[in-house]
Design an enzyme around this catalytic site. Structure first.
Site, short mmCIF file in Angstrom:
data_model
loop_
_atom_site.label_atom_id
_atom_site.label_comp_id
_atom_site.label_asym_id
_atom_site.label_seq_id
_atom_site.Cartn_x
_atom_site.Cartn_y
_atom_site.Cartn_z
N ASP A 14 5.09 5.58 -8.22
CA ASP A 14 4.22 4.65 -7.50
C ASP A 14 3.29 3.81 -8.38
O ASP A 14 2.10 3.65 -8.07
CB ASP A 14 3.37 5.41 -6.47
CG ASP A 14 4.21 6.09 -5.41
OD1 ASP A 14 5.44 5.96 -5.43
OD2 ASP A 14 3.63 6.76 -4.54
N ASP A 57 6.01 3.68 -2.80
CA ASP A 57 5.64 3.70 -1.39
C ASP A 57 6.15 2.40 -0.78
O ASP A 57 5.96 1.31 -1.37
CB ASP A 57 4.12 3.78 -1.24
CG ASP A 57 3.62 5.20 -0.99
OD1 ASP A 57 4.43 6.15 -1.03
OD2 ASP A 57 2.41 5.37 -0.77
N HIS A 59 5.90 1.19 2.89
CA HIS A 59 5.49 1.48 4.26
C HIS A 59 5.72 0.30 5.20
O HIS A 59 5.43 -0.85 4.83
CB HIS A 59 4.01 1.84 4.30
CG HIS A 59 3.65 3.07 3.54
ND1 HIS A 59 4.37 4.24 3.63
CD2 HIS A 59 2.61 3.33 2.69
CE1 HIS A 59 3.79 5.16 2.87
NE2 HIS A 59 2.74 4.63 2.29
N SER A 65 -0.04 6.66 8.35
CA SER A 65 -1.11 7.02 7.41
C SER A 65 -2.22 5.97 7.33
O SER A 65 -3.24 6.22 6.70
CB SER A 65 -0.53 7.23 6.01
OG SER A 65 -0.16 6.00 5.42
N HIS A 101 -1.65 0.08 2.73
CA HIS A 101 -1.24 -0.10 1.34
C HIS A 101 0.28 -0.11 1.23
O HIS A 101 0.98 0.47 2.06
CB HIS A 101 -1.80 1.03 0.45
CG HIS A 101 -1.32 2.40 0.83
ND1 HIS A 101 -1.87 3.12 1.87
CD2 HIS A 101 -0.31 3.17 0.34
CE1 HIS A 101 -1.24 4.27 1.99
NE2 HIS A 101 -0.28 4.32 1.08
N LYS A 126 9.95 5.42 -0.55
CA LYS A 126 9.54 6.55 0.28
C LYS A 126 8.47 6.09 1.27
O LYS A 126 7.90 5.02 1.12
CB LYS A 126 9.02 7.70 -0.58
CG LYS A 126 7.82 7.37 -1.46
CD LYS A 126 7.53 8.51 -2.42
CE LYS A 126 6.35 8.23 -3.33
NZ LYS A 126 5.06 8.18 -2.63
N GLU A 133 4.12 10.79 6.92
CA GLU A 133 3.57 10.61 5.58
C GLU A 133 4.53 11.26 4.61
O GLU A 133 5.16 12.27 4.90
CB GLU A 133 2.18 11.26 5.48
CG GLU A 133 1.53 11.12 4.11
CD GLU A 133 1.32 9.69 3.68
OE1 GLU A 133 2.29 9.09 3.15
OE2 GLU A 133 0.20 9.17 3.85
N ALA A 170 -0.52 8.92 -7.53
CA ALA A 170 -1.76 9.43 -8.09
C ALA A 170 -1.58 10.91 -8.38
O ALA A 170 -0.84 11.62 -7.69
CB ALA A 170 -2.91 9.23 -7.13
N CYS A 174 0.74 11.93 -4.79
CA CYS A 174 2.19 11.73 -4.90
C CYS A 174 2.78 12.36 -6.15
O CYS A 174 3.88 12.90 -6.11
CB CYS A 174 2.52 10.25 -4.81
SG CYS A 174 2.13 9.55 -3.18
#
Length: 234
Positions: A14, A57, A59, A65, A101, A126, A133, A170, A174
């Protein structure tokens, strides 16, 4: 000299604009600063690191989330929501709410330009299911039955991977969940401490201890585990 018992893979977790200063909506302090170390690992030859995998990520706008999707009374970072396994309503877990995000096809979801993507062999997305989540690059934390499997474990096994080195963002979310699932899947899981940053640095020591209790090795850049990467394939 090549060690046939050591077949590592690199997971770059990420490294996206929304997780990095100065403009990321969920920026991790000093998140961009780890890029040179990650690029050093990415530059290792394919004989040393045959798999160099980035995760993102990715999304949808209505992702569960995002605090904004739960009404104005819900606040990011402080409020939570309950997530239910869509295939088993008796299995649930609670997750923290975040600012919006890494929305699909937006600038915030892009890998940062400093990251040397030319050496990547794969990119895995993902968090694409709006109902779930997914911190881990492997799957959502629902096991009965397993949902949102990214195929990462199968990819690693297909390459004969023995060791999974995890870096990126982070550290306490993740990176942690990805490394713990790597260990759960039977790989030797290694997090390179200098090549990650935490959302909450004050809690990193406790987080690290919990990761190590789950079978993850958190190691230093100058340690034997990283030196082994540079020696292999010589």
């Amino acid at each position: 000299m090549t060690d046939p018992a050591f077949k590592p893979a690199l997971l770059v977790v990420d490294m996206q604009e929304d997780f990095c200063p100065p403009n990321g909506s969920l920026a991790v302090a000093e998140g961009r600063d780890i890029t040179p170390l990650i690029n050093t690992l990415l530059a290792l030859p394919s004989s040393t690191l045959p798999l160099k995998i980035a995760t993102k990520d990715w999304h949808p706008p209505n992702h569960i989330s995002f605090a904004r999707n739960h009404g104005p009374q819900k606040q990011p970072f402080t409020d939570t929501t309950t997530i239910t396994n869509p295939l088993n309503p008796t299995e649930q877990y609670t997750t923290r709410l975040w600012p919006a995000h890494c929305i699909q096809d937006t600038a915030g979801a892009a890998l940062i330009p400093e990251l040397d993507t030319t050496h990547l062999t794969h990119t895995i997305t993902k968090g694409t299911d709006p109902r779930l989540e997914m911190y881990s690059a492997f799957y959502a934390p629902l096991a009965n039955p397993r949902v949102s499997d990214s195929g990462l474990a199968a990819l690693l096994r297909g390459a004969g991977t023995t060791h999974v080195y995890v870096v990126g963002l982070a550290a306490d979310y993740c990176v942690r969940r990805t490394a713990e699932d790597a260990a759960r899947e039977g790989f030797a899981a290694v997090v390179v401490e200098e090549a990650t940053r935490a959302v909450e640095p004050a809690g990193w020591a406790a987080c690290k201890a919990e990761m190590e209790a789950a079978g993850v090795r958190v190691v230093g850049w100058e340690g034997e585990e990283v030196r082994r990467l540079f020696r292999s394939g010589e």
